[in-house]
Design an enzyme around this catalytic site. Structure first.
Site, short mmCIF file in Angstrom:
data_model
loop_
_atom_site.label_atom_id
_atom_site.label_comp_id
_atom_site.label_asym_id
_atom_site.label_seq_id
_atom_site.Cartn_x
_atom_site.Cartn_y
_atom_site.Cartn_z
CG ASP A 17 44.53 -62.99 20.41
OD1 ASP A 17 45.46 -63.73 20.77
OD2 ASP A 17 44.34 -62.70 19.21
CE LYS A 57 47.46 -60.49 19.54
NZ LYS A 57 46.21 -60.05 19.02
CG ASP A 100 40.92 -60.68 19.00
OD1 ASP A 100 40.76 -59.77 18.16
OD2 ASP A 100 41.74 -61.59 18.85
CD GLU A 127 51.74 -53.30 14.17
OE1 GLU A 127 52.85 -53.75 13.85
OE2 GLU A 127 51.52 -52.74 15.27
NE ARG A 184 54.00 -55.27 9.58
CZ ARG A 184 53.76 -54.15 10.25
NH1 ARG A 184 52.76 -53.39 9.90
NH2 ARG A 184 54.52 -53.80 11.26
#
Length: 194
Positions: free
Chosen positions: A111, A118, A129, A190, A192
């Site tokens: 991922d 990321k 993941d 994270e 969010r």
């Protein structure tokens, strides 16, 4: 008690089996993304399930498309590796029709975050993941070998999430198998919303 030795032996056997299945799942989660691709994960998971007497069906990208699983196909779009969905079934003779235990495990074999990539720091850990998917596959093996007297279905969608030229983009609309539409939005490292 007269049957203490027999009960102890059964408990040791059960503990050994559960430990083996846990270690098998851990081994899968530690596998690098270049060797444990979605297709390879599906192949190994099917063998793991079969060892436990579990029925395993592996859906390829065509079957996934036929089911309208646009969200899984969307995540897979940035990768050259096609997605898979593993369906495990434990249906022992004489088991009641209800309840049916359902297990679902995430099987993202690597991922990157896709186009919303990321941070590089820790990216090497994104090979795990798919640990939830490994846990489901190995739990199904244990359930079969322990001859659990309940019906169990396990589902593991497997894909890579890569930043290829066809990767989903923030603002894209995907359609789920349920028929709901979902807008892709950005998240931070994270998870969010941003």
């Amino acid at each position: 008690a007269a049957d203490a030795a027999s009960r102890t032996s059964a408990a040791v056997d059960r503990g050994r089996l559960l430990g083996e299945c846990s270690n098998l799942a851990r081994g899968l989660a530690n596998e690098p993304g270049n060797t444990l691709t979605p297709r390879e994960f599906a192949r190994r998971a099917a063998a793991i399930g079969a060892e436990g007497g579990i029925t395993v069906e592996v859906l390829d990208e065509h079957a996934i498309a036929d089911l309208g699983m646009g969200m899984l196909l969307g995540v897979a779009r940035g990768s050259d590796e096609p997605p898979r969905v593993m369906v495990f079934r434990h249906d022992p003779p004489g088991a009641p029709a209800y309840p049916v235990l359902g297990l679902v495990g995430k099987g993202v074999t690597f991922d990157t975050g896709g186009i919303s990539i990321k941070p590089a720091d820790g990216m090497e850990r994104m090979k795990d993941d798919m640990a939830g998917g490994a846990a489901v596959a190995c739990a199904m093996r244990a359930i079969g070998l322990l001859k659990a007297p309940i019906r169990v279905i396990g589902i593991v969608p497997a894909t890579e999430n890569m930043p290829g030229g066809r990767a989903i983009k923030p603002g894209d609309i995907l359609k789920s198998a349920e028929g709901k539409t979902v807008e892709v939005i950005n998240t931070d490292a994270e998870g969010r919303l941003i």
